[in-house]
Design a protein around this motif. Structure first.
Motif, mmCIF file in Angstrom:
data_model
loop_
_atom_site.group_PDB
_atom_site.id
_atom_site.type_symbol
_atom_site.label_atom_id
_atom_site.label_comp_id
_atom_site.label_asym_id
_atom_site.label_seq_id
_atom_site.Cartn_x
_atom_site.Cartn_y
_atom_site.Cartn_z
ATOM 1 N N ASN A 192 9.932 -23.477 21.066
ATOM 2 C CA ASN A 192 9.455 -22.352 21.868
ATOM 3 C C ASN A 192 10.356 -21.121 21.777
ATOM 4 N N ASN A 193 11.505 -21.281 21.118
ATOM 5 C CA ASN A 193 12.445 -20.167 21.037
ATOM 6 C C ASN A 193 12.973 -19.978 19.613
ATOM 7 N N VAL A 194 12.127 -20.277 18.629
ATOM 8 C CA VAL A 194 12.590 -20.231 17.237
ATOM 9 C C VAL A 194 13.094 -18.844 16.846
ATOM 10 N N THR A 195 12.428 -17.794 17.315
ATOM 11 C CA THR A 195 12.869 -16.432 16.983
ATOM 12 C C THR A 195 14.218 -16.134 17.611
ATOM 13 N N ARG A 196 14.388 -16.498 18.861
ATOM 14 C CA ARG A 196 15.646 -16.226 19.558
ATOM 15 C C ARG A 196 16.812 -16.980 18.933
ATOM 16 N N TYR A 197 16.609 -18.279 18.663
ATOM 17 C CA TYR A 197 17.682 -19.073 18.066
ATOM 18 C C TYR A 197 18.016 -18.574 16.663
ATOM 19 N N SER A 198 16.996 -18.225 15.897
ATOM 20 C CA SER A 198 17.228 -17.723 14.539
ATOM 21 C C SER A 198 18.011 -16.422 14.577
ATOM 22 N N PHE A 199 17.668 -15.561 15.528
ATOM 23 C CA PHE A 199 18.376 -14.284 15.669
ATOM 24 C C PHE A 199 19.838 -14.509 16.039
ATOM 25 N N ILE A 200 20.096 -15.414 16.966
ATOM 26 C CA ILE A 200 21.475 -15.690 17.390
ATOM 27 C C ILE A 200 22.297 -16.242 16.226
ATOM 28 N N ILE A 201 21.721 -17.153 15.465
ATOM 29 C CA ILE A 201 22.428 -17.741 14.317
ATOM 30 C C ILE A 201 22.738 -16.683 13.271
ATOM 31 N N LEU A 202 21.737 -15.857 12.940
ATOM 32 C CA LEU A 202 21.949 -14.784 11.964
ATOM 33 C C LEU A 202 23.013 -13.792 12.449
ATOM 34 N N SER A 203 22.985 -13.486 13.740
ATOM 35 C CA SER A 203 23.960 -12.551 14.305
ATOM 36 C C SER A 203 25.378 -13.086 14.168
ATOM 37 N N LEU A 204 25.569 -14.366 14.433
ATOM 38 C CA LEU A 204 26.888 -14.977 14.306
ATOM 39 C C LEU A 204 27.371 -14.962 12.857
ATOM 40 N N ILE A 205 26.450 -15.226 11.934
ATOM 41 C CA ILE A 205 26.804 -15.185 10.510
ATOM 42 C C ILE A 205 27.218 -13.774 10.104
ATOM 43 N N PHE A 206 26.451 -12.774 10.538
ATOM 44 C CA PHE A 206 26.776 -11.381 10.219
ATOM 45 C C PHE A 206 28.147 -10.989 10.772
ATOM 46 N N LEU A 207 28.432 -11.413 12.008
ATOM 47 C CA LEU A 207 29.706 -11.063 12.631
ATOM 48 C C LEU A 207 30.886 -11.661 11.867
ATOM 49 N N VAL A 208 30.728 -12.898 11.422
ATOM 50 C CA VAL A 208 31.796 -13.557 10.660
ATOM 51 C C VAL A 208 32.015 -12.849 9.322
ATOM 52 N N LEU A 209 30.928 -12.470 8.672
ATOM 53 C CA LEU A 209 31.020 -11.880 7.336
ATOM 54 C C LEU A 209 31.418 -10.411 7.350
ATOM 55 N N PHE A 210 30.906 -9.652 8.316
ATOM 56 C CA PHE A 210 31.050 -8.202 8.248
ATOM 57 C C PHE A 210 31.794 -7.584 9.434
ATOM 58 N N GLN A 211 32.258 -8.365 10.386
ATOM 59 C CA GLN A 211 32.965 -7.875 11.568
ATOM 60 C C GLN A 211 32.154 -6.788 12.291
ATOM 61 N N PHE A 212 32.757 -5.641 12.554
ATOM 62 C CA PHE A 212 32.060 -4.602 13.323
ATOM 63 C C PHE A 212 30.911 -3.971 12.537
ATOM 64 N N ALA A 213 30.988 -4.001 11.221
ATOM 65 C CA ALA A 213 29.885 -3.480 10.418
ATOM 66 C C ALA A 213 28.630 -4.324 10.580
ATOM 67 N N ALA A 214 28.785 -5.501 11.176
ATOM 68 C CA ALA A 214 27.632 -6.367 11.405
ATOM 69 C C ALA A 214 26.722 -5.831 12.508
ATOM 70 N N ILE A 215 27.262 -5.024 13.414
ATOM 71 C CA ILE A 215 26.469 -4.586 14.574
ATOM 72 C C ILE A 215 25.222 -3.802 14.164
ATOM 73 N N PRO A 216 25.304 -2.804 13.273
ATOM 74 C CA PRO A 216 24.068 -2.144 12.828
ATOM 75 C C PRO A 216 23.106 -3.118 12.149
ATOM 76 N N LEU A 217 23.654 -4.071 11.384
ATOM 77 C CA LEU A 217 22.800 -5.080 10.742
ATOM 78 C C LEU A 217 22.085 -5.930 11.782
ATOM 79 N N ILE A 218 22.797 -6.288 12.833
ATOM 80 C CA ILE A 218 22.207 -7.113 13.894
ATOM 81 C C ILE A 218 21.096 -6.359 14.607
ATOM 82 N N ILE A 219 21.326 -5.076 14.911
ATOM 83 C CA ILE A 219 20.297 -4.275 15.584
ATOM 84 C C ILE A 219 19.075 -4.129 14.682
ATOM 85 N N GLY A 220 19.305 -3.878 13.382
ATOM 86 C CA GLY A 220 18.192 -3.776 12.439
ATOM 87 C C GLY A 220 17.428 -5.080 12.321
#
Length: 247
Positions: free
Chosen positions: A205-233
């Protein structure tokens, strides 16, 4: 007594936002960002506390928007103003107390004032949100805290990423003006965006939310603060796809 807990958290949001304004005005963007993050943290948990304690109120809704107006409205507007000021190469105009208080002066540069459009757009978005009773499980337009994270990420990328390519792109007045216009549009657009509110914890029931959270964590690890625009996009793209596939 429990009914005061959410409002206390909201006031902590406002307190942090007010401190962030002081630091942003003084070009201390990293410290300002810390208080913005704290304010957004309190903003998330005031609503959570109100729902869990079953003490939601009209006063809390209005107070929440007033606090958001400072933390997620005034602060990003000031930061964008300062970034544009830097991008066009203008001096910061520091004066002593005697010269500043002796007479009336208006020597603000015109172009950087465009950054305050974010503050105006945030106010309009918060006012619309208070009148819209449908936005419980979704948002219409980009929430002001998400937009604030996008704007706040700019000086953090410059400070910590040490990328000449990213720095040259960010310190470009056309990029900043374009981002300001995009920010104002997204805040008040009719794009339907999912909210990170879980009715249950099942993945189905929350596949989109969980997928978004996982992707966000991956972006943060890989790109640090540059991940924030990627996460919003990513948030916007996943929300649009979720809306299309659910029809």
């Amino acid at each position: 007594m429990k009914r005061f807990v959410p409002n206390a958290l909201t006031l902590l949001n406002l307190f942090c936002g007010s401190i962030a304004v002081i630091f942003a005005v003084n070009n201390e963007f990293v410290t300002a960002s810390v208080f913005v993050f704290l304010g957004i943290f309190f903003d998330f948990f005031d609503g959570f506390a109100a729902r869990k304690l079953n003490v939601q109120s009209a006063l809390g809704i209005q107070l929440d928007s007033l606090a958001d107006m400072v933390t997620s409205g005034v602060v990003p507007g000031i930061i964008m103003f300062k970034m544009l000021h830097l991008a066009v190469g203008l001096p910061d105009g520091v004066t002593d107390w005697d010269s500043a208080s002796s007479s009336f002066h208006f020597n603000l540069p015109v172009l950087p004032l465009a950054g305050l459009g974010i503050t105006l757009a945030s106010a309009y978005r918060l006012a619309k949100f208070n009148l819209d009773e449908d936005q419980q499980s979704y948002f219409k337009g980009l929430p002001t805290p998400a937009n604030t994270l996008l704007i706040v990420s700019l000086p953090l990328i410059i400070e910590f990423q040490h990328s000449d390519l990213m720095n040259s792109m960010i310190i470009n007045p056309w990029f900043l003006l374009g981002l300001t216009a995009l920010s104002c549009y997204l805040l008040n657009s009719n794009i339907t965006l999912f909210a990170l509110k879980f009715k249950d914890w099942s993945f189905k029931n929350n596949v989109t939310r969980y997928s978004f959270i996982i992707l966000s964590l991956i972006f943060l690890v890989l790109f640090q603060f540059a991940a924030i625009p990627l996460i919003i996009g990513t948030y916007i793209i996943m929300s649009v796809l979720d809306t299309v596939t659910s029809k």
